[in-house]
Design an enzyme around this catalytic site. Structure first.
Site, short mmCIF file in Angstrom:
data_model
loop_
_atom_site.label_atom_id
_atom_site.label_comp_id
_atom_site.label_asym_id
_atom_site.label_seq_id
_atom_site.Cartn_x
_atom_site.Cartn_y
_atom_site.Cartn_z
N LYS A 122 26.28 3.00 -20.62
CA LYS A 122 26.53 2.45 -19.29
C LYS A 122 27.46 1.25 -19.50
O LYS A 122 27.09 0.24 -20.09
CB LYS A 122 25.24 1.99 -18.61
CG LYS A 122 25.52 1.49 -17.19
CD LYS A 122 24.32 0.79 -16.57
CE LYS A 122 24.74 0.21 -15.21
NZ LYS A 122 23.72 -0.71 -14.67
N GLY A 183 20.43 -6.82 -8.30
CA GLY A 183 19.18 -7.54 -8.08
C GLY A 183 19.05 -8.21 -6.74
O GLY A 183 18.06 -8.90 -6.50
N GLY A 210 21.40 -3.09 -6.05
CA GLY A 210 21.22 -3.55 -4.68
C GLY A 210 20.14 -2.86 -3.89
O GLY A 210 19.67 -3.38 -2.88
#
Length: 281
Positions: A122, A183, A210
């Protein structure tokens, strides 16, 4: 905090009927929910929450594990990597060069933990410390190099349709647009752009960052996202295990709803019961 110890039968996520598996870089996954390992109160809660979610892909911050950052000591050994696919991430990297170096470390970490064929990463390039917004130029530069080195790159980006197309063109395995800042729990604030990304992409689109509630998770899947990555909303919930289960169910429900096809929105009412054959005086 009281942690629920759920029975496996109670937490089993029903597979989406006749749905194709999620395929990333040739590897198949049944669950369309990815989860994280950060922000949990302890490893036991993390293990239970991940199990409850049904997630098969779990992301790990390579730098924090390598440096034994607080809360990450022993993290690599805390999960059963014979059952969970590791997604090393380059969190904490501010430049493309840093991210490339950390991605290489992540691949070696996965090998040491028994996943010899794991080339997933990632990709996060985030120079902005306040809003944690990804650097589009640095992300593209790093992605190009990592693809050349044989990585399956899952880049975390702003919901920019043009950037998403560029990342797909250089060979990324997915594109991961943010719903809102990491977050923040603000939900999907970039819906219009995410829809464009989904419409144009031929690789999986994973909505990342989110999402704060299961309803928001379901909404993202109803838009046509292929998968979600959710960490904070589960880890910081009052009961992370229950929230993990809820997010798993919401992901499945949203996927079912997308495949079902919603009714058109109309400006007027439409009776649910037919008028023909009704009793009249």
């Amino acid at each position: 905090m009281q942690v629920l110890d759920p029975s496996p039968s109670a937490l089993e996520i029903t597979p989406t009927p006749e749905d194709a598996p999620l395929v990333i870089a040739g590897r198949e996954f049944r669950s369309r929910l990815m989860t994280g390992t950060g922000k949990y109160a302890n490893f036991e809660t993390m293990r239970q929450a991940i199990a409850a979610s049904g997630s098969e892909i779990v992301t790990v911050a390579v730098r924090r594990v390598q440096t034994n950052a607080p809360g990450h000591e022993g993290l690599a050994e805390a999960l059963d990597w014979s059952r969970i696919w590791m997604l090393p991430n380059t969190a904490g990297c501010k430049t493309a060069e840093e991210a490339i170096r950390v991605a290489r470390l992540g691949r070696e970490m996965a090998k040491l933990l028994g996943q010899e064929d794991n080339h997933f990463v990632k990709l996060e390039v985030i120079p902005d410390a306040k809003y944690l917004l990804p650097d589009p130029i640095g992300t593209l530069q790093a992605a190009e190099q990592l693809v050349k080195e044989g990585f399956a790159v899952l880049p975390y980006v702003n919901a920019d349709p043009i950037l998403a197309q560029r990342l797909e063109a250089v060979g990324c395995a997915t594109v991961m647009p943010l719903g809102s800042p990491i977050g923040s729990g603000q939900g999907i604030r970039n819906a219009a752009n995410i829809r464009i990304i989904i419409e144009n992409a031929t690789i999986p689109v994973v909505v990342d960052a989110g999402i704060g509630t299961p309803s928001e998770a379901a909404a993202a899947m109803e838009m046509g996202a292929d998968a979600l990555l959710i960490n904070t909303a589960i880890a910081k919930a009052q009961n992370p295990v229950l929230m993990g289960h809820a997010m798993g169910l919401a992901t499945t429900a949203g996927r079912l709803a997308y495949r079902s096809g919603r009714i058109p929105i109309q400006s007027h009412a439409s009776a649910s019961s037919p008028l023909a054959g009704r009793i009249t005086e």
